[in-house]
Motif scaffolding. Structure first.
Motif, PDB file in Angstrom:
ATOM      1  N   ARG A  64     -52.945  -4.913  17.319  1.00  0.00           N
ATOM      2  CA  ARG A  64     -53.681  -6.107  16.881  1.00  0.00           C
ATOM      3  C   ARG A  64     -53.454  -7.209  17.912  1.00  0.00           C
ATOM      4  NH1 ARG A  64     -52.839  -7.607  10.835  1.00  0.00           N
ATOM      5  NH2 ARG A  64     -54.103  -5.708  10.721  1.00  0.00           N
ATOM      6  N   PHE A  65     -54.507  -7.564  18.592  1.00  0.00           N
ATOM      7  CA  PHE A  65     -54.436  -8.517  19.680  1.00  0.00           C
ATOM      8  C   PHE A  65     -53.401  -8.083  20.727  1.00  0.00           C
ATOM      9  CE2 PHE A  65     -55.645 -11.174  15.936  1.00  0.00           C
ATOM     10  CZ  PHE A  65     -56.976 -11.392  16.300  1.00  0.00           C
ATOM     11  N   GLY A  66     -53.357  -6.773  20.979  1.00  0.00           N
ATOM     12  CA  GLY A  66     -52.481  -6.225  22.010  1.00  0.00           C
ATOM     13  C   GLY A  66     -51.062  -5.912  21.557  1.00  0.00           C
ATOM     14  N   LYS A  67     -50.722  -6.209  20.277  1.00  0.00           N
ATOM     15  CA  LYS A  67     -49.375  -5.956  19.762  1.00  0.00           C
ATOM     16  C   LYS A  67     -49.405  -4.756  18.819  1.00  0.00           C
ATOM     17  CE  LYS A  67     -45.525  -8.091  17.284  1.00  0.00           C
ATOM     18  NZ  LYS A  67     -45.030  -9.287  16.584  1.00  0.00           N
ATOM     19  N   TYR A  68     -48.360  -3.906  18.934  1.00  0.00           N
ATOM     20  CA  TYR A  68     -48.282  -2.701  18.098  1.00  0.00           C
ATOM     21  C   TYR A  68     -48.116  -3.087  16.632  1.00  0.00           C
ATOM     22  CZ  TYR A  68     -46.236   1.418  15.869  1.00  0.00           C
ATOM     23  OH  TYR A  68     -45.965   2.447  15.011  1.00  0.00           O
ATOM     24  N   GLN A  69     -48.910  -2.445  15.793  1.00  0.00           N
ATOM     25  CA  GLN A  69     -48.830  -2.687  14.359  1.00  0.00           C
ATOM     26  C   GLN A  69     -48.259  -1.491  13.602  1.00  0.00           C
ATOM     27  OE1 GLN A  69     -49.673  -5.610  12.577  1.00  0.00           O
ATOM     28  NE2 GLN A  69     -49.587  -6.414  14.678  1.00  0.00           N
ATOM     29  N   ARG A  70     -48.871  -0.337  13.792  1.00  0.00           N
ATOM     30  CA  ARG A  70     -48.428   0.857  13.079  1.00  0.00           C
ATOM     31  C   ARG A  70     -49.009   2.081  13.760  1.00  0.00           C
ATOM     32  NH1 ARG A  70     -52.284   2.676   8.802  1.00  0.00           N
ATOM     33  NH2 ARG A  70     -54.207   1.451   9.036  1.00  0.00           N
ATOM     34  N   SER A  71     -48.549   3.266  13.294  1.00  0.00           N
ATOM     35  CA  SER A  71     -49.059   4.544  13.812  1.00  0.00           C
ATOM     36  C   SER A  71     -49.964   5.161  12.765  1.00  0.00           C
ATOM     37  CB  SER A  71     -47.913   5.493  14.143  1.00  0.00           C
ATOM     38  OG  SER A  71     -47.135   4.973  15.216  1.00  0.00           O
ATOM     39  N   LEU A  72     -51.137   5.541  13.188  1.00  0.00           N
ATOM     40  CA  LEU A  72     -52.088   6.179  12.289  1.00  0.00           C
ATOM     41  C   LEU A  72     -51.803   7.681  12.224  1.00  0.00           C
ATOM     42  CD1 LEU A  72     -55.373   4.379  13.434  1.00  0.00           C
ATOM     43  CD2 LEU A  72     -53.723   3.679  11.666  1.00  0.00           C
ATOM     44  N   LYS A  73     -51.593   8.190  11.016  1.00  0.00           N
ATOM     45  CA  LYS A  73     -51.280   9.604  10.802  1.00  0.00           C
ATOM     46  C   LYS A  73     -52.582  10.422  10.792  1.00  0.00           C
ATOM     47  CE  LYS A  73     -46.979   8.513  10.238  1.00  0.00           C
ATOM     48  NZ  LYS A  73     -45.971   8.856  11.267  1.00  0.00           N
ATOM     49  N   PRO A  74     -52.450  11.754  10.903  1.00  0.00           N
ATOM     50  CA  PRO A  74     -53.653  12.603  10.872  1.00  0.00           C
ATOM     51  C   PRO A  74     -54.445  12.408   9.571  1.00  0.00           C
ATOM     52  CG  PRO A  74     -51.775  13.844  11.679  1.00  0.00           C
ATOM     53  CD  PRO A  74     -51.237  12.526  11.190  1.00  0.00           C
ATOM     54  N   GLY A  75     -55.756  12.321   9.701  1.00  0.00           N
ATOM     55  CA  GLY A  75     -56.625  12.107   8.547  1.00  0.00           C
ATOM     56  C   GLY A  75     -57.449  10.840   8.717  1.00  0.00           C
ATOM     57  N   LEU A  76     -57.953  10.324   7.604  1.00  0.00           N
ATOM     58  CA  LEU A  76     -58.821   9.147   7.602  1.00  0.00           C
ATOM     59  C   LEU A  76     -57.970   7.889   7.482  1.00  0.00           C
ATOM     60  CD1 LEU A  76     -61.843   8.369   7.680  1.00  0.00           C
ATOM     61  CD2 LEU A  76     -61.778   8.297   5.172  1.00  0.00           C
ATOM     62  N   ASN A  77     -58.183   6.924   8.387  1.00  0.00           N
ATOM     63  CA  ASN A  77     -57.435   5.670   8.393  1.00  0.00           C
ATOM     64  C   ASN A  77     -58.415   4.507   8.544  1.00  0.00           C
ATOM     65  OD1 ASN A  77     -54.323   6.501   8.838  1.00  0.00           O
ATOM     66  ND2 ASN A  77     -55.648   7.883  10.000  1.00  0.00           N
ATOM     67  N   LEU A  78     -58.066   3.341   7.958  1.00  0.00           N
ATOM     68  CA  LEU A  78     -58.895   2.143   8.009  1.00  0.00           C
ATOM     69  C   LEU A  78     -58.188   1.053   8.799  1.00  0.00           C
ATOM     70  CD1 LEU A  78     -60.155   1.982   4.303  1.00  0.00           C
ATOM     71  CD2 LEU A  78     -61.340   2.940   6.294  1.00  0.00           C
ATOM     72  N   ILE A  79     -58.925   0.394   9.676  1.00  0.00           N
ATOM     73  CA  ILE A  79     -58.405  -0.734  10.444  1.00  0.00           C
ATOM     74  C   ILE A  79     -59.389  -1.892  10.318  1.00  0.00           C
ATOM     75  CG2 ILE A  79     -57.180   0.774  12.054  1.00  0.00           C
ATOM     76  CD1 ILE A  79     -59.406   0.246  14.101  1.00  0.00           C
ATOM     77  N   ILE A  80     -58.964  -3.059  10.768  1.00  0.00           N
ATOM     78  CA  ILE A  80     -59.837  -4.231  10.729  1.00  0.00           C
ATOM     79  C   ILE A  80     -60.675  -4.252  11.997  1.00  0.00           C
ATOM     80  CG2 ILE A  80     -59.911  -6.753  10.635  1.00  0.00           C
ATOM     81  CD1 ILE A  80     -57.223  -6.679   9.215  1.00  0.00           C
TER      82      ILE A  80
ATOM     83  N   GLN B   6     -55.369  16.562  13.442  1.00  0.00           N
ATOM     84  CA  GLN B   6     -54.039  17.113  13.157  1.00  0.00           C
ATOM     85  C   GLN B   6     -53.277  17.349  14.457  1.00  0.00           C
ATOM     86  OE1 GLN B   6     -52.831  17.632  10.034  1.00  0.00           O
ATOM     87  NE2 GLN B   6     -50.857  18.130  10.978  1.00  0.00           N
ATOM     88  N   GLY B   7     -51.971  17.019  14.440  1.00  0.00           N
ATOM     89  CA  GLY B   7     -51.128  17.195  15.621  1.00  0.00           C
ATOM     90  C   GLY B   7     -51.081  15.986  16.521  1.00  0.00           C
ATOM     91  N   TYR B   8     -51.753  14.911  16.124  1.00  0.00           N
ATOM     92  CA  TYR B   8     -51.776  13.684  16.923  1.00  0.00           C
ATOM     93  C   TYR B   8     -51.413  12.488  16.033  1.00  0.00           C
ATOM     94  CZ  TYR B   8     -54.035  16.069  20.841  1.00  0.00           C
ATOM     95  OH  TYR B   8     -54.316  16.906  21.895  1.00  0.00           O
TER      96      TYR B   8
END
Length: 306
Positions: free
Chosen positions: A35-51, A27-29
Motif C-alpha cells: 500500500r503506497f509502496g509499503k508491505y501490508q500482507r501476503s496473499l495466500k492461494p485462492g481468491l483475495n480482495l484488495i483496495i 497454488q504454490g505461490y
C-alpha cells in the motif's frame, strides 16, 4: 447521445475497479500486498480482495521447494591439491515477506553463499578426506548455509556435492598408488598363505613323528613283554626239567636235548641261503623217534601219573 457515452464509461470504470480489487493467487505461490509502496500482507492461494488504486501486488513468491545448480569452481585443499567441484542446492521459501524484502535476488544470494561455503569447508580438508567423506561435507554445508539463509525466510533442505574432479596427473598418481596398494595386499595374502601352509605342514610332520614314535614305543613295549613272557616260559620249562632231573628222571634231560636238536635243524632248514639239506644220521634218528620224544615228554612232566 452524450449522456449514454458517459454512462458506458462509468460502467467500464466500475468494472475495471472491481476487477482490480479481486486477485486470484495460484497454488504454490504467495503474493505480497503493498500500500503506497509499503508491505501490508501476503496473499495466500485462492481468491483475495484488495483496495483498487491504493493497494498493489509487490512480489510473486514461489513457495514450492526449488533446486539451484551450483556451477563448477576450483578449490585448493588443505594439502594444496587443486580440485573442481560442483553441486546442487534444494531450498524452500517459508516466509514470503522476508524472501521479498530482506534480500535482493534470493537465488543469486543463495548461490553465492553456497559457493563461498564450499570453498571454506573443502579448503580446510585434505584430498583423501574429501574423496572419502562426501556425506560429512554435505552435512556441514547444509548446516552453515541453512543458518545463513534463515533471516531471509528460506529453509535449505539439502545440499549435494555432485562431482569432485582432481587434476589428471593427480588421478594418474592415485591410480598407481591404488595399484601398488593392491599388489602389496596380494603379496601379503600370498605370504600369509605360504606361512599357514608351512605351519600346517610342520604341524603334520610333527604329529606324524609323534605317532611314529608312539607306535615304535608301543611295539617295543609289546616286544619286550613277549620276550619277558617267553623268558618266563623258558625259565618255567627249565625249572621243570631241573626238578625232574633232581628227582632222578633221566628221560627229562633227553627230552630237553632232543628239543634243542630239533630247533637247530629247523633253523638250518629255513635258512634263505640253504638249497640242499644233508642230515646226519643222528638227525634222521631223531626225526624217526618223534613219537618216542612225545612219550619222553609225558614221562618227564608227569603225564603218566596215576
Amino acid at each position: 447521445m452524450g449522456p449514454l457515452i458517459v454512462i458506458v464509461v462509468l460502467l467500464l470504470l466500475v468494472l475495471i475497479t472491481l476487477l482490480a480489487g479481486v486477485k486470484s493467487v495460484p497454488q504454490g505461490y504467495e503474493w505480497t500486498q503493498e500500500r503506497f509502496g509499503k508491505y501490508q500482507r501476503s496473499l495466500k492461494p485462492g481468491l483475495n480482495l484488495i483496495i483498487p488504486y491504493i493497494d498493489k501486488i509487490g512480489r510473486r513468491v514461489n513457495m514450492m521447494e526449488q533446486v539451484l545448480d551450483v556451477p563448477s569452481q576450483e578449490v585448493i585443499t588443505h594439502d594444496n591439491a587443486l580440485i573442481t567441484v560442483d553441486g546442487v542446492v534444494f531450498y524452500q521459501v517459508l516466509d514470503s515477506a522476508k524472501a521479498s524484502y530482506e534480500v535482493r535476488n534470493l537465488e543469486q544470494a543463495t548461490l553465492n553463499l553456497t559457493m563461498t561455503n564450499i570453498r571454506t569447508v573443502m579448503g580446510g580438508m585434505d584430498l583423501d578426506e574429501l574423496l572419502s567423506n562426501r556425506d560429512s561435507i554435505n552435512a556441514r554445508l547444509l548446516a552453515v548455509v541453512d543458518e545463513a539463509t534463515e533471516p531471509w525466510g528460506v529453509k535449505v533442505t539439502r545440499i549435494e556435492v555432485k562431482d569432485i574432479k582432481p587434476p589428471a596427473d593427480l588421478v594418474a598418481s592415485m591410480g598407481r598408488q591404488m595399484k601398488a596398494e593392491r599388489e602389496k595386499r596380494a603379496n601379503i595374502l600370498d605370504a600369509e598363505g605360504f606361512r599357514q601352509a608351512a605351519i600346517l605342514k610342520a604341524e603334520g610332520e610333527k604329529q606324524a613323528k609323534i605317532l611314529n614314535a608312539e607306535g615304535r614305543r608301543q611295539a617295543t613295549f609289546l616286544e619286550a613283554e613277549a620276550r619277558e613272557r617267553e623268558a618266563a616260559a623258558e625259565a618255567e620249562a627249565t625249572r621243570l626239567v631241573s626238578d625232574a632231573i633232581a628227582n632222578g628222571n633221566a628221560q627229562a634231560i633227553n627230552y630237553f636235548i632232543a628239543q634243542r636238536y630239533v630247533d637247530a635243524l629247523k633253523d638250518i632248514a629255513t635258512a634263505p641261503n640253504q638249497k640242499t639239506l644233508i642230515l646226519p644220521i643222528e638227525a634222521t634218528a631223531v626225526l624217526g623217534s618223534l613219537q618216542g620224544i612225545a612219550e619222553v615228554a609225558k614221562e618227564a612232566f608227569g603225564g603218566n601219573k596215576r
